[in-house]
Scaffold this active site. Structure first.
Site, PDB file in Angstrom:
ATOM      1  N   GLU A   1       4.446  15.006   5.822  1.00  0.00           N
ATOM      2  CA  GLU A   1       4.204  15.451   7.208  1.00  0.00           C
ATOM      3  C   GLU A   1       4.980  14.570   8.186  1.00  0.00           C
ATOM      4  O   GLU A   1       5.571  15.054   9.147  1.00  0.00           O
ATOM      5  CB  GLU A   1       2.703  15.415   7.507  1.00  0.00           C
ATOM      6  CG  GLU A   1       1.941  16.405   6.649  1.00  0.00           C
ATOM      7  CD  GLU A   1       0.451  16.444   6.928  1.00  0.00           C
ATOM      8  OE1 GLU A   1      -0.204  15.382   6.806  1.00  0.00           O
ATOM      9  OE2 GLU A   1      -0.059  17.521   7.276  1.00  0.00           O
TER      10      GLU A   1
ATOM     11  N   LYS B   1       0.846  -1.207   0.000  1.00  0.00           N
ATOM     12  CA  LYS B   1       0.000   0.000   0.000  1.00  0.00           C
ATOM     13  C   LYS B   1       0.872   1.245   0.000  1.00  0.00           C
ATOM     14  O   LYS B   1       0.441   2.327   0.412  1.00  0.00           O
ATOM     15  CB  LYS B   1      -0.937   0.004   1.219  1.00  0.00           C
ATOM     16  CG  LYS B   1      -1.868  -1.201   1.279  1.00  0.00           C
ATOM     17  CD  LYS B   1      -2.837  -1.218   0.111  1.00  0.00           C
ATOM     18  CE  LYS B   1      -3.690  -2.481   0.105  1.00  0.00           C
ATOM     19  NZ  LYS B   1      -4.491  -2.585  -1.135  1.00  0.00           N
TER      20      LYS B   1
ATOM     21  N   LEU C   1      -1.888   9.815   3.666  1.00  0.00           N
ATOM     22  CA  LEU C   1      -3.144   9.291   4.225  1.00  0.00           C
ATOM     23  C   LEU C   1      -3.624   8.079   3.436  1.00  0.00           C
ATOM     24  O   LEU C   1      -3.603   8.090   2.198  1.00  0.00           O
ATOM     25  CB  LEU C   1      -4.210  10.398   4.142  1.00  0.00           C
ATOM     26  CG  LEU C   1      -5.626  10.017   4.582  1.00  0.00           C
ATOM     27  CD1 LEU C   1      -5.691   9.803   6.096  1.00  0.00           C
ATOM     28  CD2 LEU C   1      -6.617  11.107   4.165  1.00  0.00           C
TER      29      LEU C   1
ATOM     30  N   GLY D   1       0.650  13.197   3.618  1.00  0.00           N
ATOM     31  CA  GLY D   1       0.980  12.833   4.998  1.00  0.00           C
ATOM     32  C   GLY D   1       2.348  12.192   5.131  1.00  0.00           C
ATOM     33  O   GLY D   1       2.924  12.196   6.227  1.00  0.00           O
TER      34      GLY D   1
ATOM     35  N   GLY E   1      -3.559  17.559   7.277  1.00  0.00           N
ATOM     36  CA  GLY E   1      -4.108  17.408   8.633  1.00  0.00           C
ATOM     37  C   GLY E   1      -3.093  16.871   9.607  1.00  0.00           C
ATOM     38  O   GLY E   1      -3.396  16.655  10.778  1.00  0.00           O
TER      39      GLY E   1
ATOM     40  N   ARG F   1      -6.586  15.972  -4.569  1.00  0.00           N
ATOM     41  CA  ARG F   1      -7.397  14.883  -4.005  1.00  0.00           C
ATOM     42  C   ARG F   1      -8.655  15.377  -3.301  1.00  0.00           C
ATOM     43  O   ARG F   1      -9.417  14.579  -2.764  1.00  0.00           O
ATOM     44  CB  ARG F   1      -6.578  14.090  -2.978  1.00  0.00           C
ATOM     45  CG  ARG F   1      -5.327  13.455  -3.512  1.00  0.00           C
ATOM     46  CD  ARG F   1      -5.570  12.112  -4.169  1.00  0.00           C
ATOM     47  NE  ARG F   1      -4.294  11.525  -4.554  1.00  0.00           N
ATOM     48  CZ  ARG F   1      -4.011  11.079  -5.765  1.00  0.00           C
ATOM     49  NH1 ARG F   1      -4.923  11.108  -6.714  1.00  0.00           N
ATOM     50  NH2 ARG F   1      -2.825  10.580  -6.027  1.00  0.00           N
TER      51      ARG F   1
ATOM     52  N   GLU G   1      -2.697  17.268  -1.863  1.00  0.00           N
ATOM     53  CA  GLU G   1      -3.990  17.458  -1.198  1.00  0.00           C
ATOM     54  C   GLU G   1      -4.997  18.171  -2.095  1.00  0.00           C
ATOM     55  O   GLU G   1      -6.162  17.779  -2.179  1.00  0.00           O
ATOM     56  CB  GLU G   1      -3.795  18.255   0.107  1.00  0.00           C
ATOM     57  CG  GLU G   1      -3.375  17.428   1.302  1.00  0.00           C
ATOM     58  CD  GLU G   1      -1.886  17.104   1.333  1.00  0.00           C
ATOM     59  OE1 GLU G   1      -1.171  17.385   0.353  1.00  0.00           O
ATOM     60  OE2 GLU G   1      -1.452  16.545   2.355  1.00  0.00           O
TER      61      GLU G   1
HETATM   62  C1  1HE Z   1      -2.693   3.542  -1.433  1.00  0.00           C
HETATM   63  C2  1HE Z   1      -2.172   4.836  -1.308  1.00  0.00           C
HETATM   64  C3  1HE Z   1      -2.806   5.700  -0.398  1.00  0.00           C
HETATM   65  C4  1HE Z   1      -1.028   3.801  -2.796  1.00  0.00           C
HETATM   66  N1  1HE Z   1      -3.853   5.221   0.306  1.00  0.00           N
HETATM   67  N2  1HE Z   1      -3.729   3.118  -0.723  1.00  0.00           N
HETATM   68  N3  1HE Z   1      -1.739  10.484  -1.006  1.00  0.00           N
HETATM   69  C5  1HE Z   1      -1.665  10.480  -2.349  1.00  0.00           C
HETATM   70  O1  1HE Z   1      -2.378  11.196  -3.011  1.00  0.00           O
HETATM   71  C6  1HE Z   1      -0.714   9.505  -2.971  1.00  0.00           C
HETATM   72  C7  1HE Z   1      -1.482   8.344  -3.596  1.00  0.00           C
HETATM   73  N4  1HE Z   1      -0.600   7.337  -4.147  1.00  0.00           N
HETATM   74  C8  1HE Z   1       0.052   7.492  -5.333  1.00  0.00           C
HETATM   75  O2  1HE Z   1       0.052   8.543  -5.942  1.00  0.00           O
HETATM   76  C9  1HE Z   1       0.808   6.312  -5.838  1.00  0.00           C
HETATM   77  O3  1HE Z   1       0.228   5.145  -5.271  1.00  0.00           O
HETATM   78  C10 1HE Z   1       2.320   6.307  -5.512  1.00  0.00           C
HETATM   79  C11 1HE Z   1       3.003   7.387  -6.333  1.00  0.00           C
HETATM   80  C12 1HE Z   1       2.586   6.537  -4.032  1.00  0.00           C
HETATM   81  C13 1HE Z   1       2.919   4.920  -5.875  1.00  0.00           C
HETATM   82  O4  1HE Z   1       2.575   4.619  -7.204  1.00  0.00           O
HETATM   83  P1  1HE Z   1       2.672   3.112  -7.704  1.00  0.00           P
HETATM   84  O5  1HE Z   1       2.364   3.102  -9.174  1.00  0.00           O
HETATM   85  O6  1HE Z   1       3.952   2.521  -7.259  1.00  0.00           O
HETATM   86  O7  1HE Z   1       1.532   2.300  -6.880  1.00  0.00           O
HETATM   87  P2  1HE Z   1      -0.038   2.228  -7.123  1.00  0.00           P
HETATM   88  O8  1HE Z   1      -0.315   1.208  -8.200  1.00  0.00           O
HETATM   89  O9  1HE Z   1      -0.642   3.569  -7.314  1.00  0.00           O
HETATM   90  O10 1HE Z   1      -0.558   1.685  -5.735  1.00  0.00           O
HETATM   91  C14 1HE Z   1      -0.195   0.385  -5.275  1.00  0.00           C
HETATM   92  C15 1HE Z   1      -1.149   0.026  -4.164  1.00  0.00           C
HETATM   93  O11 1HE Z   1      -0.981   0.943  -3.071  1.00  0.00           O
HETATM   94  C16 1HE Z   1      -2.603   0.161  -4.580  1.00  0.00           C
HETATM   95  O12 1HE Z   1      -3.356  -0.768  -3.842  1.00  0.00           O
HETATM   96  P3  1HE Z   1      -3.953  -2.089  -4.536  1.00  0.00           P
HETATM   97  O13 1HE Z   1      -4.679  -2.765  -3.435  1.00  0.00           O
HETATM   98  O14 1HE Z   1      -4.833  -1.596  -5.652  1.00  0.00           O
HETATM   99  O15 1HE Z   1      -2.761  -2.875  -5.058  1.00  0.00           O
HETATM  100  C17 1HE Z   1      -2.965   1.539  -4.098  1.00  0.00           C
HETATM  101  O16 1HE Z   1      -4.343   1.721  -3.877  1.00  0.00           O
HETATM  102  C18 1HE Z   1      -2.201   1.576  -2.784  1.00  0.00           C
HETATM  103  N5  1HE Z   1      -1.954   2.939  -2.359  1.00  0.00           N
HETATM  104  N6  1HE Z   1      -1.156   4.985  -2.173  1.00  0.00           N
HETATM  105  C19 1HE Z   1      -4.272   3.970   0.133  1.00  0.00           C
HETATM  106  N7  1HE Z   1      -2.387   6.943  -0.188  1.00  0.00           N
HETATM  107  C20 1HE Z   1      -3.878  13.867   7.539  1.00  0.00           C
HETATM  108  S1  1HE Z   1      -4.292  14.458   6.035  1.00  0.00           S
HETATM  109  C21 1HE Z   1      -3.072  13.899   4.934  1.00  0.00           C
HETATM  110  C22 1HE Z   1      -3.525  14.113   3.539  1.00  0.00           C
HETATM  111  C23 1HE Z   1      -2.701  13.362   2.562  1.00  0.00           C
HETATM  112  O17 1HE Z   1      -1.900  12.538   2.888  1.00  0.00           O
HETATM  113  S2  1HE Z   1      -3.018  13.715   0.910  1.00  0.00           S
HETATM  114  C24 1HE Z   1      -1.979  12.625   0.029  1.00  0.00           C
HETATM  115  C25 1HE Z   1      -2.636  11.293  -0.249  1.00  0.00           C
END
Ligand code: 1HE
Length: 268
Positions: free
Chosen positions: A122, A32, A72, A119, A150, A145, A142
């Site tokens: 963070e 994840k 997150l 996060g 937070g 999305r 953020e």
């Molecule tokens: C996740 C998450 C996640 C991956 N929550 N499951 N965060 C983001 O906006 C970042 C979101 N993630 C991405 O942009 C990409 O996943 C990555 C660049 C980090 C990695 O890419 P990649 O191609 O290596 O992996 P993937 O195919 O996108 O994801 C692989 C698996 O990880 C997949 O799960 P699967 O069950 O389908 O295999 C994804 O769903 C899972 N995964 N990232 C849940 N973030 C207190 S407020 C804080 C606010 C924030 O943090 S905003 C930023 C949120």
């Protein structure tokens, strides 16, 4: 990796407590991308609450797999369909974890790879030293999305890079990496090879300091930043009174005085 004996068995963290007092804590949800779900945050709180009392001399924080942390857990967030009050409490637990890190007194060195986003940034910004490598990139997605930070970014990330750059990152999804990220303050080091190797070297050096000095460096500076200049100067004198008279430091003063201690020189 061996589990530190005094901890419960963590599901989302791997803890390797080395005999030299250098611990390696690995976010361990690589499938994840080490996204932060509620359970991981609770484990971070447990770990970083106890570490200062367990003679950890330095902690390396890293992520399993190619990415340090994807922020997150967006899937958990969707599935829980949280109310505003529920999410506020989620954020308060993040703050609890990250404050334990920043103010806990144990030097934390983050070895960063791949995505350090939302996060994840963070979390990284609560470490005292950040080491990036050529794969590392930083972003605050953020805005894209439908979210807002937070986990303390409005405080820590804006402290690192300034409010205008942080706002730009959040509005536009701008990604920073490499030397530019270091120049801006997102990391203090850019390793040519593995960030974990360089973090280990840094941890070894840091662990040679006296624990009370490291405690003050890794808690007092942050506390003093929250105070007025007048109060910070007073608190600094009190901390220096305790730290600078510690009996263990005497042999270091003696070594300097009898010229057996190394001198401070620029790196050749
Ligand atoms: C996740 C998450 C996640 C991956 N929550 N499951 N965060 C983001 O906006 C970042 C979101 N993630 C991405 O942009 C990409 O996943 C990555 C660049 C980090 C990695 O890419 P990649 O191609 O290596 O992996 P993937 O195919 O996108 O994801 C692989 C698996 O990880 C997949 O799960 P699967 O069950 O389908 O295999 C994804 O769903 C899972 N995964 N990232 C849940 N973030 C207190 S407020 C804080 C606010 C924030 O943090 S905003 C930023 C949120």
């Amino acid at each position: 990796m061996t589990q530190a004996p005094l901890f419960p068995t963590f599901e989302n963290l791997a803890v390797d407590a080395g005999p030299d007092g250098i611990w390696t804590v690995t976010l361990n949800r690589p499938a994840k991308r080490n996204a932060l779900n509620e359970a991981t945050i609770e484990e971070l709180i447990t770990l970083f609450s106890q570490a200062p009392r367990m003679e950890a001399r330095a902690i390396i924080l890293t992520g399993a797999g190619d990415h340090f942390c994807a922020g997150l857990d967006l899937v958990e967030h969707r599935d829980r369909d949280r109310s505003p009050a529920e999410f506020m409490h989620v954020c308060l637990r993040w703050h609890e974890a990250f404050n334990k890190m920043e103010y806990g007194g144990v030097p934390i060195i983050a070895a960063l790879t791949g995505a350090v986003v939302g996060g994840g940034l963070e979390l990284a910004s609560a470490a005292h030293i950040r080491v990036a490598d050529p794969s590392t990139y930083f972003a605050l997605p953020e805005g894209q999305r439908g979210l807002f930070t937070g986990g303390g970014a409005t405080i820590r990330v804006s402290d690192l890079i300034g409010k205008d750059r942080m706002i730009d990152m959040m509005l536009t999804g701008r990604v920073y990496q490499g030397q530019e990220a270091v120049d801006l303050g997102l990391a203090q080091y850019l390793s040519e090879g593995s960030s974990l190797d360089q973090a280990r070297e840094i941890a070894q050096r840091v662990a040679q300091n006296l624990p009370l000095s490291n405690f003050a460096i890794c808690s007092a500076v942050s506390h003093m930043q929250n105070m007025s200049a007048l109060d910070a100067a007073y608190a600094e004198s009190v901390v220096a009174g305790v730290v600078n008279t510690q009996p263990l430091a005497r042999e270091r003063f003696n070594a300097f005085a009898n010229k057996s201690a190394s001198r401070i020189r620029p790196t050749p």
